[in-house]
Design an enzyme around this catalytic site. Sequence first.
Site, PDB file in Angstrom:
ATOM      1  N   HIS A  98       0.845  -1.196   0.000  1.00  0.00           N
ATOM      2  CA  HIS A  98       0.000   0.000   0.000  1.00  0.00           C
ATOM      3  C   HIS A  98       0.876   1.239   0.000  1.00  0.00           C
ATOM      4  CE1 HIS A  98       0.653  -1.410   4.116  1.00  0.00           C
ATOM      5  NE2 HIS A  98       0.658  -0.154   4.489  1.00  0.00           N
ATOM      6  N   HIS A 100       0.969   5.183   0.948  1.00  0.00           N
ATOM      7  CA  HIS A 100       0.329   6.240   1.744  1.00  0.00           C
ATOM      8  C   HIS A 100       0.443   7.570   1.004  1.00  0.00           C
ATOM      9  CE1 HIS A 100       0.239   3.972   5.657  1.00  0.00           C
ATOM     10  NE2 HIS A 100       1.297   3.375   5.146  1.00  0.00           N
TER      11      HIS A 100
HETATM   12  P1  AMP Z   1       1.496   0.381   7.394  1.00  0.00           P
HETATM   13  O1  AMP Z   1       1.917   0.687   8.783  1.00  0.00           O
HETATM   14  O2  AMP Z   1       2.330   1.058   6.347  1.00  0.00           O
HETATM   15  O3  AMP Z   1       1.362  -1.113   7.158  1.00  0.00           O
HETATM   16  O4  AMP Z   1       0.062   1.032   7.220  1.00  0.00           O
HETATM   17  C1  AMP Z   1      -1.119   0.356   7.405  1.00  0.00           C
HETATM   18  C2  AMP Z   1      -2.184   1.411   7.484  1.00  0.00           C
HETATM   19  O5  AMP Z   1      -3.445   0.798   7.324  1.00  0.00           O
HETATM   20  C3  AMP Z   1      -2.220   2.151   8.817  1.00  0.00           C
HETATM   21  O6  AMP Z   1      -2.020   3.538   8.585  1.00  0.00           O
HETATM   22  C4  AMP Z   1      -3.621   1.856   9.357  1.00  0.00           C
HETATM   23  O7  AMP Z   1      -4.198   2.949  10.028  1.00  0.00           O
HETATM   24  C5  AMP Z   1      -4.373   1.501   8.096  1.00  0.00           C
HETATM   25  N1  AMP Z   1      -5.529   0.624   8.309  1.00  0.00           N
HETATM   26  C6  AMP Z   1      -5.594  -0.496   9.043  1.00  0.00           C
HETATM   27  N2  AMP Z   1      -6.828  -1.041   8.979  1.00  0.00           N
HETATM   28  C7  AMP Z   1      -7.553  -0.232   8.163  1.00  0.00           C
HETATM   29  C8  AMP Z   1      -8.906  -0.246   7.714  1.00  0.00           C
HETATM   30  N3  AMP Z   1      -9.758  -1.219   8.073  1.00  0.00           N
HETATM   31  N4  AMP Z   1      -9.305   0.744   6.884  1.00  0.00           N
HETATM   32  C9  AMP Z   1      -8.455   1.723   6.515  1.00  0.00           C
HETATM   33  N5  AMP Z   1      -7.169   1.783   6.903  1.00  0.00           N
HETATM   34  C10 AMP Z   1      -6.721   0.830   7.724  1.00  0.00           C
END
Ligand code: AMP
Length: 140
Positions: A98, A100
């Site tokens: 993903h 950001h």
């Molecule tokens: P990372 O730390 O780069 O793996 O980022 C994962 C991101 O996914 C974090 O910023 C979380 O807040 C976000 N996240 C986790 N669960 C969800 C969800 N159900 N919907 C939207 N974002 C999410």
Amino acid sequence: MACIFCRIVAGEIPAEVVLREPDVVAFLDIQPLADGHVVVVPRAHVALLEELEPAAAEALFRAVVRLARPVREALGAAGTTIGVNNGEATGQTIPHVHVHIVPRREGDGAGSVHTIFPRGARRPLGEVGEAIRRAAGGLT
Ligand code: AMP
Ligand code: ZN
């Protein structure tokens, strides 16, 4: 299906979706670092960027480029920080690639990508460049 992002892509759990394309979905981060914090994900479930098929990688980054201006303008932001935690050791918490996109403002108190790394002695650039070129199979 255990992966949260796969479940969002499949429409099994809700998300505030801002872009849905054949190979990519983008939605608001549930714990935003700033208003308008978007995550852009490929439909394909792979953990690391380098595991993406070329067509999926192209679709992912096309979507990131397409969203960068609307995300910034919709939030009246001055810029965006765009980043990928690529691997568990980097702080990646969801093992589904993903990107950001985080809107930024003057004086928002957040740093640049440089601020997440400590400064310190480094190996000579030529030596490191040679190691990477060799690993990449002779890039010039
Ligand atoms: P990372 O730390 O780069 O793996 O980022 C994962 C991101 O996914 C974090 O910023 C979380 O807040 C976000 N996240 C986790 N669960 C969800 C969800 N159900 N919907 C939207 N974002 C999410
Ligand atoms: Zn997944």
